[in-house]
Design a protein around this motif. Structure first.
Motif, short mmCIF file in Angstrom:
data_model
loop_
_atom_site.label_atom_id
_atom_site.label_comp_id
_atom_site.label_asym_id
_atom_site.label_seq_id
_atom_site.Cartn_x
_atom_site.Cartn_y
_atom_site.Cartn_z
N GLY A 84 -8.51 3.07 14.59
CA GLY A 84 -8.81 3.06 16.29
C GLY A 84 -7.47 2.28 16.71
N LYS A 85 -7.43 1.49 15.56
CA LYS A 85 -6.89 -0.34 15.31
C LYS A 85 -5.73 -0.49 16.60
CE LYS A 85 -5.91 -2.44 11.45
NZ LYS A 85 -4.64 -1.74 11.46
N SER A 86 -4.75 0.41 15.76
CA SER A 86 -3.60 0.18 16.68
C SER A 86 -3.60 1.02 18.38
CB SER A 86 -2.42 1.08 16.10
OG SER A 86 -2.31 1.44 14.83
N THR A 87 -4.44 2.16 18.27
CA THR A 87 -4.72 2.89 20.03
C THR A 87 -5.33 1.52 20.61
OG1 THR A 87 -5.03 5.05 18.63
CG2 THR A 87 -6.07 4.32 20.77
N ALA A 88 -5.88 0.59 20.07
CA ALA A 88 -6.71 -1.00 20.83
C ALA A 88 -5.52 -1.40 20.74
CB ALA A 88 -8.20 -0.82 19.85
N THR A 89 -4.72 -2.05 20.92
CA THR A 89 -3.86 -2.80 20.40
C THR A 89 -2.63 -2.43 21.58
OG1 THR A 89 -4.53 -3.54 17.86
CG2 THR A 89 -2.02 -4.47 19.15
N ALA A 90 -2.85 -0.86 21.88
CA ALA A 90 -1.58 -0.74 22.39
C ALA A 90 -2.48 -0.39 23.94
CB ALA A 90 -1.60 0.88 21.59
N ASN A 91 -3.14 -0.03 24.39
CA ASN A 91 -4.31 0.33 25.11
C ASN A 91 -4.81 -1.70 26.13
OD1 ASN A 91 -4.54 3.19 26.06
ND2 ASN A 91 -5.11 2.80 23.69
N ILE A 92 -5.03 -2.17 24.66
CA ILE A 92 -5.51 -3.50 25.24
C ILE A 92 -3.81 -5.10 26.06
CG2 ILE A 92 -6.23 -5.79 25.24
CD1 ILE A 92 -8.66 -4.15 22.52
N ILE B 69 2.91 -3.66 8.02
CA ILE B 69 4.28 -3.80 7.67
C ILE B 69 4.49 -2.19 6.37
CG2 ILE B 69 5.78 -4.61 6.21
CD1 ILE B 69 5.57 -5.85 8.59
N GLY B 70 5.07 -1.40 6.76
CA GLY B 70 4.78 0.30 6.03
C GLY B 70 4.74 1.22 6.34
N LEU B 71 3.18 0.66 7.26
CA LEU B 71 2.82 2.00 7.94
C LEU B 71 3.02 2.60 9.61
CD1 LEU B 71 -1.16 1.86 7.19
CD2 LEU B 71 0.66 3.49 6.45
N ARG B 72 3.54 0.87 10.61
CA ARG B 72 3.96 1.38 11.80
C ARG B 72 3.95 2.94 12.92
NH1 ARG B 72 11.00 0.71 12.25
NH2 ARG B 72 10.93 3.07 12.46
N ASN B 73 2.39 2.39 13.03
CA ASN B 73 1.63 3.75 14.00
C ASN B 73 2.37 3.31 15.58
OD1 ASN B 73 1.48 5.01 12.26
ND2 ASN B 73 -0.63 3.71 11.55
N LYS C 52 4.47 -17.68 21.46
CA LYS C 52 3.48 -18.63 21.99
C LYS C 52 4.41 -19.72 23.63
CE LYS C 52 -0.19 -20.22 20.50
NZ LYS C 52 -1.22 -20.65 19.99
N ALA C 53 5.38 -19.96 23.07
CA ALA C 53 6.04 -20.58 24.27
C ALA C 53 6.77 -19.56 25.58
CB ALA C 53 7.65 -21.28 23.65
N GLU C 54 6.84 -18.10 24.86
CA GLU C 54 7.11 -17.60 25.91
C GLU C 54 6.06 -16.00 27.03
OE1 GLU C 54 11.22 -14.12 26.04
OE2 GLU C 54 10.89 -15.27 24.53
N PHE C 55 5.35 -16.11 26.13
CA PHE C 55 4.88 -14.74 26.28
C PHE C 55 3.09 -15.78 26.89
CE2 PHE C 55 7.62 -13.23 23.74
CZ PHE C 55 8.26 -11.70 24.67
N ASP C 56 2.00 -14.42 28.03
CA ASP C 56 0.69 -15.30 27.76
C ASP C 56 -0.03 -14.78 27.27
OD1 ASP C 56 1.87 -16.01 30.41
OD2 ASP C 56 1.06 -14.30 31.54
N TYR C 57 -0.01 -13.88 26.52
CA TYR C 57 -0.46 -12.98 25.48
C TYR C 57 -0.04 -12.42 24.11
CZ TYR C 57 -4.41 -13.91 28.22
OH TYR C 57 -5.93 -14.91 28.86
N ILE C 58 -0.15 -12.35 22.97
CA ILE C 58 0.30 -12.41 22.00
C ILE C 58 -0.36 -11.38 21.15
CG2 ILE C 58 2.13 -12.55 19.30
CD1 ILE C 58 1.67 -15.39 21.94
N ILE C 59 -0.75 -10.39 21.25
CA ILE C 59 -1.75 -9.58 20.63
C ILE C 59 -1.10 -8.59 19.11
CG2 ILE C 59 -3.20 -7.59 21.48
CD1 ILE C 59 -3.18 -9.11 23.07
N ILE C 60 -1.27 -9.15 18.02
CA ILE C 60 -1.08 -8.59 16.47
C ILE C 60 -2.02 -7.21 15.55
CG2 ILE C 60 -1.17 -9.10 14.10
CD1 ILE C 60 -0.49 -12.26 14.83
N ASP C 61 -1.13 -6.76 15.81
CA ASP C 61 -2.07 -5.09 15.27
C ASP C 61 -1.44 -5.35 14.09
OD1 ASP C 61 -3.12 -2.47 14.53
OD2 ASP C 61 -1.31 -1.75 14.84
N SER C 62 -2.58 -6.34 13.02
CA SER C 62 -3.22 -6.65 11.52
C SER C 62 -3.00 -4.91 10.75
CB SER C 62 -4.29 -7.30 12.23
OG SER C 62 -4.58 -7.62 10.52
#
Length: 272
Positions: A18-26, A44-48, A113-123
């Protein structure tokens, strides 16, 4: 990196937790709180993540195109259709995870980082290639686990990798790490058929940032591109609470009554 934006990597020991689901919702939760947020798909390669955010049809360029100089960063960034202040940088579906380059990742994140407050990476999951690039420059890591022995064991290994290979580790600092326990079924926990929250935290020895209950609406949310945080369903409300905790608010955790007989045998398994 001297800019003000905060890089938060959301990762796991294995895929399918549920990593991508967590990334989207947070990401949505932080944007709804008035912060400028970009969700970056490094899986990379999956793109959910594009599908969960409902943006799959908007993709023209991806994160690899940016790093390889095939387009400008602004050309690849997609504005979210429903949530103001939320943006998205998609993964490549056709490239291999090994194309990620540490220096190029750093350059990309410095720009963000110069443009956004938070960068959320789906690893990518920690057992896959590309994971180290997603955590190397992170300011914080949120580790998504399910209350199962295999998930905890894999996550324990990932924590070890983060503690030895992140940029902060190389500087002798510790990367802030927190646990999200996903797909909790209180009935199974009560019966002793699922690990309790206490069991999971005892094994991983990290602070808890979120408890997300099993939620049948997650499947339909993924299919429709409408994350559950919009629906105020049980998991959506949990992600609202997690977003507030990321922002530093003190929010109480829901309490599940448990009777767990797993812990002793699980400790023995983990130590083998």
């Amino acid at each position: 990196m001297d800019q003000n934006g905060c890089v938060i990597t959301i990762t796991s020991g294995k895929g399918g937790v549920g990593k991508s689901t967590a990334t989207a919702n947070i990401s949505i939760g932080l944007a709804q709180a008035g912060h400028k947020v970009i969700a970056v798909d490094f899986d990379i390669g999956l793109r959910n993540l594009d599908m969960i955010l409902g943006l799959e049809n908007r993709i023209v360029y991806d994160v690899i195109d940016v790093m390889e100089g095939k387009c400008n960063l602004s050309q690849a960034i997609i504005s979210h259709k429903k949530t103001k202040n939320l943006y998205f940088l998609p993964a490549s579906q056709s490239k291999d995870k090994n194309v990620l380059d540490t220096a190029k990742v750093k350059e990309l994140l410095e720009k963000l980082k110069a443009e956004f407050d938070y960068i959320i990476i789906d690893s990518p999951a920690g057992i896959e290639g590309g994971f180290e690039h997603a955590v190397f420059w992170a300011d914080k890591a949120l580790i998504v686990v399910t209350p199962e022995v295999s998930s905890i064991r894999d996550s324990d290994r990932v924590i070890g990798i983060i503690d030895s290979k992140s940029e902060k580790a190389k500087l002798g600092e510790e990367l802030e790490k927190y646990v999200i326990i996903n797909r909790i079924n209180p009935v199974l926990v009560e019966k002793g058929d699922m690990l309790s929250t206490e069991d999971v935290l005892d094994m991983l020895a990290l602070p808890l940032i979120g408890l997300v209950p099993e939620d049948p609406k997650v499947v339909s949310a993924t299919n429709t591109g409408e994350p559950t945080i919009y629906m105020h369903s049980p998991s959506g409300e949990a992600y609202e609470r997690i977003s507030k905790r990321v922002l530093g608010e003190t929010i109480e955790f829901p309490i599940f009554k448990v009777k767990s007989g797993f812990l002793g045998s699980f400790k023995r398994m983990l130590s083998k």
